[in-house]
Design a protein around this motif. Structure first.
Motif, PDB file in Angstrom:
ATOM      1  N   ALA A  81       0.830  -1.212   0.000  1.00 56.83           N
ATOM      2  CA  ALA A  81       0.000   0.000   0.000  1.00 56.83           C
ATOM      3  C   ALA A  81       0.859   1.255   0.000  1.00 56.83           C
ATOM      4  O   ALA A  81       0.535   2.245  -0.660  1.00 56.83           O
ATOM      5  CB  ALA A  81      -0.930  -0.004   1.208  1.00 56.83           C
ATOM      6  N   PRO A  87      -5.379   1.532  -1.699  1.00 58.58           N
ATOM      7  CA  PRO A  87      -5.734   0.409  -0.817  1.00 58.58           C
ATOM      8  C   PRO A  87      -5.328  -0.941  -1.396  1.00 58.58           C
ATOM      9  O   PRO A  87      -5.365  -1.161  -2.610  1.00 58.58           O
ATOM     10  CB  PRO A  87      -7.258   0.533  -0.703  1.00 58.58           C
ATOM     11  CG  PRO A  87      -7.545   1.964  -0.972  1.00 58.58           C
ATOM     12  CD  PRO A  87      -6.543   2.382  -2.007  1.00 58.58           C
ATOM     13  N   VAL A  88      -4.921  -1.819  -0.487  1.00 59.86           N
ATOM     14  CA  VAL A  88      -4.569  -3.192  -0.846  1.00 59.86           C
ATOM     15  C   VAL A  88      -5.506  -4.119  -0.100  1.00 59.86           C
ATOM     16  O   VAL A  88      -5.496  -4.167   1.135  1.00 59.86           O
ATOM     17  CB  VAL A  88      -3.103  -3.508  -0.498  1.00 59.86           C
ATOM     18  CG1 VAL A  88      -2.802  -4.981  -0.751  1.00 59.86           C
ATOM     19  CG2 VAL A  88      -2.163  -2.629  -1.314  1.00 59.86           C
ATOM     20  N   THR A 127      -0.550   4.312   7.255  1.00 60.03           N
ATOM     21  CA  THR A 127      -1.340   3.186   6.763  1.00 60.03           C
ATOM     22  C   THR A 127      -2.298   2.726   7.858  1.00 60.03           C
ATOM     23  O   THR A 127      -1.950   2.709   9.038  1.00 60.03           O
ATOM     24  CB  THR A 127      -0.464   1.987   6.345  1.00 60.03           C
ATOM     25  OG1 THR A 127       0.198   1.433   7.490  1.00 60.03           O
ATOM     26  CG2 THR A 127       0.563   2.412   5.305  1.00 60.03           C
TER      27      THR A 127
END
Length: 240
Positions: A81, A87-88, A127
Motif C-alpha cells: 500500500a 488500498p490493498v 497506513t
C-alpha cells in the motif's frame, strides 16, 4: 504585581515535546476505525516518513506481530500500500497466495481477510489496516468514515511533526543567542593574539571546533577561560 511574560527561549527542555506522541495519534486512529466496521475484529495504524523510525499502534498484540513480519520481510499489504499509494485488499487469505509469511501468521491468528489503506500528508505516509475473521467483509472500508479518520490522522501527524521541528529550531536559536556573547569575547581574544580581524578570528574558532569535534560554544568558553594564554601557537597554525 503582573509578572513579566516568560521568554520562550528559556523554557524547560521537557516542554519542547509535542503534546501528543505519534503512537497516541495512531492508537486513536486504529481504535476509531475498528469501531466503524461491524465485521472488523481489529486494526493497526503505522506511520513512515521514509526514515528509520516507524511508529505503529495495534488494537491487539497479535495484530502487532503482523506489522513486524511485514516490516522485517518487506512484503505484505503495508509495504504494498505504501508503494502503490492505494488500498490493498486481501479478501480471503485462505486462497490468497501473496506474502506467504504474512498470510501464514494472519491465518494462525484467526484473521481471514484484511484491507490496508494509505494516507499521505506533507511527506508522511500513514497506513491503516483493518482485519476480519470472515472473508470479503472489508471491501467498503476505504470509503466513508474510515477514510475521513485516516485523512484526519495523517494531517494531524504531519502538523505535529512540523510543530516539533519548529520547536527544535527555536531551541537551537535560543542556544545560539545564549552562546553569542561568549563567542564574541573569544573572537576578541583571538583578534588580539593574532592581530587579525573579526572574520579571521571567527574562522579560527570554527576550525578548532571542527578539528576537535567540539561545539563552537565550548571552544569559545575554553578560550575565554584561558584568556588566550598558551594558545598562540595553536591559533597561528590554524591561520596558515
Amino acid at each position: 504585581m503582573r509578572q513579566p511574560a516568560p521568554d520562550p527561549l528559556d523554557r524547560p527542555a521537557q516542554d519542547t515535546a509535542p503534546s501528543r506522541l505519534p503512537t497516541r495519534r495512531l492508537a486513536e486512529l486504529a481504535e476509531g476505525a475498528a469501531t466503524c466496521m461491524s465485521d472488523c475484529c481489529g486494526a493497526v495504524a503505522t506511520a513512515s516518513d521514509g526514515g528509520g523510525d516507524r511508529p505503529s499502534a495495534a488494537t491487539h498484540p497479535d495484530l502487532a506481530a503482523l506489522v513486524t513480519v511485514q516490516l522485517s520481510s518487506g512484503e505484505g499489504p503495508i509495504p504494498a500500500a505504501e508503494e502503490a499509494g492505494e488500498p490493498v485488499d486481501a479478501a480471503d487469505l485462505l486462497v490468497d497466495e501473496r506474502w506467504p509469511r504474512y498470510r501464514a501468521l494472519a491465518l494462525d491468528s484467526g484473521v481471514r481477510s484484511s484491507v490496508t489503506i494509505p494516507f499521505r500528508s506533507a511527506g508522511l505516509t500513514v497506513t491503516l489496516s483493518l482485519y476480519s475473521f470472515r472473508p470479503g467483509t472489508l471491501r467498503d472500508a476505504p470509503r466513508g468514515p474510515v477514510r475521513a479518520l485516516g485523512d484526519l490522522a495523517a494531517t494531524s501527524l504531519a502538523r505535529d511533526r512540523s510543530y516539533q521541528a519548529a520547536l527544535t529550531e527555536l531551541d537551537q536559536l535560543g542556544a545560539a543567542l545564549r552562546s553569542r556573547p561568549v563567542v564574541d569575547q573569544a573572537c576578541g581574544i583571538v583578534m588580539h593574539v593574532l592581530v587579525c580581524d573579526a572574520d579571521e578570528a571567527f574562522t579560527v574558532l570554527r576550525r578548532i571546533s571542527q578539528t576537535t569535534n567540539r561545539k563552537l560554544s565550548e571552544v569559545a568558553s575554553a578560550v575565554v577561560e584561558r584568556r588566550g594564554r598558551g594558545l598562540e601557537r595553536e591559533f597561528a597554525a590554524l591561520t596558515r
